[in-house]
Design a protein around this motif. Structure first.
Motif, PDB file in Angstrom:
ATOM      1  N   LEU A 120      32.013 -18.176 -48.578  1.00 54.47           N
ATOM      2  CA  LEU A 120      31.012 -17.132 -48.776  1.00 54.47           C
ATOM      3  C   LEU A 120      31.284 -16.042 -47.742  1.00 54.47           C
ATOM      4  CD1 LEU A 120      28.424 -15.963 -50.014  1.00 54.47           C
ATOM      5  CD2 LEU A 120      27.127 -17.346 -48.361  1.00 54.47           C
ATOM      6  N   ALA A 121      31.499 -14.814 -48.202  1.00 56.79           N
ATOM      7  CA  ALA A 121      31.845 -13.699 -47.321  1.00 56.79           C
ATOM      8  C   ALA A 121      30.717 -12.680 -47.287  1.00 56.79           C
ATOM      9  CB  ALA A 121      33.139 -13.036 -47.792  1.00 56.79           C
ATOM     10  N   TRP A 122      30.601 -12.018 -46.144  1.00 53.40           N
ATOM     11  CA  TRP A 122      29.574 -10.984 -45.961  1.00 53.40           C
ATOM     12  C   TRP A 122      30.207  -9.836 -45.199  1.00 53.40           C
ATOM     13  CZ3 TRP A 122      23.807 -12.305 -44.621  1.00 53.40           C
ATOM     14  CH2 TRP A 122      23.051 -11.132 -44.601  1.00 53.40           C
ATOM     15  N   LEU A 123      30.289  -8.674 -45.835  1.00 52.36           N
ATOM     16  CA  LEU A 123      30.726  -7.449 -45.182  1.00 52.36           C
ATOM     17  C   LEU A 123      29.483  -6.753 -44.639  1.00 52.36           C
ATOM     18  CD1 LEU A 123      32.848  -5.265 -44.501  1.00 52.36           C
ATOM     19  CD2 LEU A 123      32.462  -4.314 -46.782  1.00 52.36           C
ATOM     20  N   THR A 124      29.306  -6.771 -43.326  1.00 46.67           N
ATOM     21  CA  THR A 124      28.072  -6.269 -42.731  1.00 46.67           C
ATOM     22  C   THR A 124      28.195  -4.769 -42.451  1.00 46.67           C
ATOM     23  OG1 THR A 124      28.843  -7.009 -40.558  1.00 46.67           O
ATOM     24  CG2 THR A 124      27.369  -8.472 -41.757  1.00 46.67           C
ATOM     25  N   VAL A 125      27.726  -3.992 -43.413  1.00 41.83           N
ATOM     26  CA  VAL A 125      27.745  -2.537 -43.282  1.00 41.83           C
ATOM     27  C   VAL A 125      26.772  -2.101 -42.196  1.00 41.83           C
ATOM     28  CG1 VAL A 125      27.347  -0.359 -44.494  1.00 41.83           C
ATOM     29  CG2 VAL A 125      28.413  -2.291 -45.695  1.00 41.83           C
ATOM     30  N   ASP A 126      25.606  -2.726 -42.145  1.00 40.92           N
ATOM     31  CA  ASP A 126      24.636  -2.495 -41.084  1.00 40.92           C
ATOM     32  C   ASP A 126      24.746  -3.623 -40.054  1.00 40.92           C
ATOM     33  OD1 ASP A 126      23.365  -0.134 -42.237  1.00 40.92           O
ATOM     34  OD2 ASP A 126      22.606  -1.513 -43.772  1.00 40.92           O
ATOM     35  N   SER A 127      24.332  -3.351 -38.838  1.00 45.44           N
ATOM     36  CA  SER A 127      24.566  -4.299 -37.746  1.00 45.44           C
ATOM     37  C   SER A 127      23.534  -5.417 -37.672  1.00 45.44           C
ATOM     38  CB  SER A 127      24.592  -3.552 -36.412  1.00 45.44           C
ATOM     39  OG  SER A 127      23.352  -2.912 -36.172  1.00 45.44           O
ATOM     40  N   TRP A 128      22.423  -5.311 -38.390  1.00 46.76           N
ATOM     41  CA  TRP A 128      21.332  -6.264 -38.164  1.00 46.76           C
ATOM     42  C   TRP A 128      21.709  -7.726 -38.401  1.00 46.76           C
ATOM     43  CZ3 TRP A 128      19.734  -9.247 -42.220  1.00 46.76           C
ATOM     44  CH2 TRP A 128      19.946  -8.773 -43.532  1.00 46.76           C
ATOM     45  N   PRO A 129      22.615  -8.084 -39.348  1.00 46.55           N
ATOM     46  CA  PRO A 129      22.909  -9.525 -39.503  1.00 46.55           C
ATOM     47  C   PRO A 129      23.847 -10.095 -38.444  1.00 46.55           C
ATOM     48  CG  PRO A 129      23.446  -8.252 -41.504  1.00 46.55           C
ATOM     49  CD  PRO A 129      23.312  -7.292 -40.370  1.00 46.55           C
ATOM     50  N   ASN A 130      24.529  -9.250 -37.672  1.00 43.74           N
ATOM     51  CA  ASN A 130      25.641  -9.724 -36.857  1.00 43.74           C
ATOM     52  C   ASN A 130      25.244 -10.754 -35.796  1.00 43.74           C
ATOM     53  OD1 ASN A 130      27.591  -8.219 -38.216  1.00 43.74           O
ATOM     54  ND2 ASN A 130      27.296  -6.432 -36.894  1.00 43.74           N
ATOM     55  N   LEU A 131      24.059 -10.623 -35.232  1.00 41.94           N
ATOM     56  CA  LEU A 131      23.618 -11.587 -34.222  1.00 41.94           C
ATOM     57  C   LEU A 131      23.130 -12.893 -34.841  1.00 41.94           C
ATOM     58  CD1 LEU A 131      21.698  -9.259 -31.727  1.00 41.94           C
ATOM     59  CD2 LEU A 131      24.007 -10.210 -31.490  1.00 41.94           C
TER      60      LEU A 131
END
Length: 311
Positions: free
Chosen positions: A132-143
């Motif tokens: 399952l891949a996620w391209l995080t365009v916005d930073s909110w999921p990164n943490l």
């Protein structure tokens, strides 16, 4: 099923998180317009296109959270408002992308994401999804993603071309370029499977959906055999090269250069003079081609997160 069971045990799955239904479409749209946290994957689909898939779940918002019957209201409410939703779907297997996320509660955002993923991951596992891949365009999921089992994969960098200079391109004997036909999509999907790892592949269905939205969509034939294609779309700034795929056994023949020049000349004829594209930071072969054509890295990089789902 060990991973699926572990997700459920660690994060819990509230009973009122359920698979999205067609009747939820309006509430999902309103949630996407007002939510605290939102994510839309860059592809050719609208969020509603994924409704009905087992990887699209919603968390309805009860009319009266303090009511003794609030759980019943949540479970059976079909047309009310949504607190959160998540869509993760494969197209094609065996990889899936996080397509849609919306969460309308800042203080519980991480917990709600974990609970929705705990419902979705077992469903993906049953479908045969291995990543399952996620391209995080916005930073909110990164943490949040590392504690949820995701690991950092590649990065995507944007390249831009603002001049109108084009290099000389050698003639490739036997090469012709034409617009795509609907009968080409299955062959192009096979070309994708030969050329890319699962998370990067385009399905025949996705290419069919892309065609009417494209700025240009061409195939290159060598001795009447399809060996490459390019797919481009209009963007806010000009033209965006979405895809340039060359058969892995035909690299080095000048096919990519010929197809790219053909595409850019088409942009110019249509009045699109600024051109952009995205590529993986480690894809040195593609970057060499793009630098040759005057593209420059923008230093804008977006991370890709990967969750491995063993079968």
């Amino acid at each position: 099923m060990e991973l699926a069971n572990l997700w459920v045990a660690q994060h819990g799955v509230p009973d009122w998180i359920r698979v999205a239904a067609k009747s939820d479409a309006g509430a999902i749209l309103r949630l996407l317009q007002t939510a605290v946290y939102t994510h839309l994957h860059a592809d050719w689909h609208l969020p509603g296109d994924w409704i009905g898939s087992p990887g699209f779940v919603v968390l309805p918002k009860p009319d009266k959270p303090s009511s003794a019957n609030s759980l019943t209201a949540v479970l059976f409410q079909k047309h009310g408002e949504m607190l959160a939703c998540l869509a993760a779907t494969p197209d094609p297997l065996p990889a899936a992308w996080v397509r849609v996320v919306a969460i309308d509660q800042a203080e519980k955002g991480e917990a709600l994401l974990a609970q929705m993923l705990a419902r979705v991951v077992p469903a993906l596992q049953k479908q045969g999804v291995t990543q399952l891949a996620w391209l995080t365009v916005d930073s909110w999921p990164n943490l949040w993603l590392s504690p949820l089992g995701f690991s950092r994969g590649s990065q995507i960098e944007t390249f831009v071309k603002e001049d109108r200079d084009l290099p000389e391109v050698a003639n490739v004997p036997g090469l012709t370029i034409r617009q795509v036909y609907s009968t080409d999509f299955a062959l192009l999907a096979e070309l994708e499977a030969m050329s890319f790892a699962p998370i990067w592949r385009q399905s025949a269905h996705a290419l069919a959906v892309a065609r009417p939205q494209s700025l240009s969509f061409d195939v290159a034939l060598l001795e009447d055999e399809i060996v490459a294609y390019q797919l481009s779309a209009p963007s806010d700034a000009g033209a965006h090269l979405v895809r340039l795929t060359v058969h892995p056994e035909k690299h080095g023949l000048g096919i990519g250069s010929a197809l790219l020049k053909h595409a850019i000349e088409h942009y110019y004829r249509k009045g699109y003079y600024a051109v952009s594209l995205n590529t993986q930071v480690e894809n040195s072969a593609s970057q060499k081609l793009y630098l040759k054509f005057g593209f420059e890295p923008s230093q804008q990089r977006l991370p890709i997160w990967i969750l491995d789902i063993p079968q």
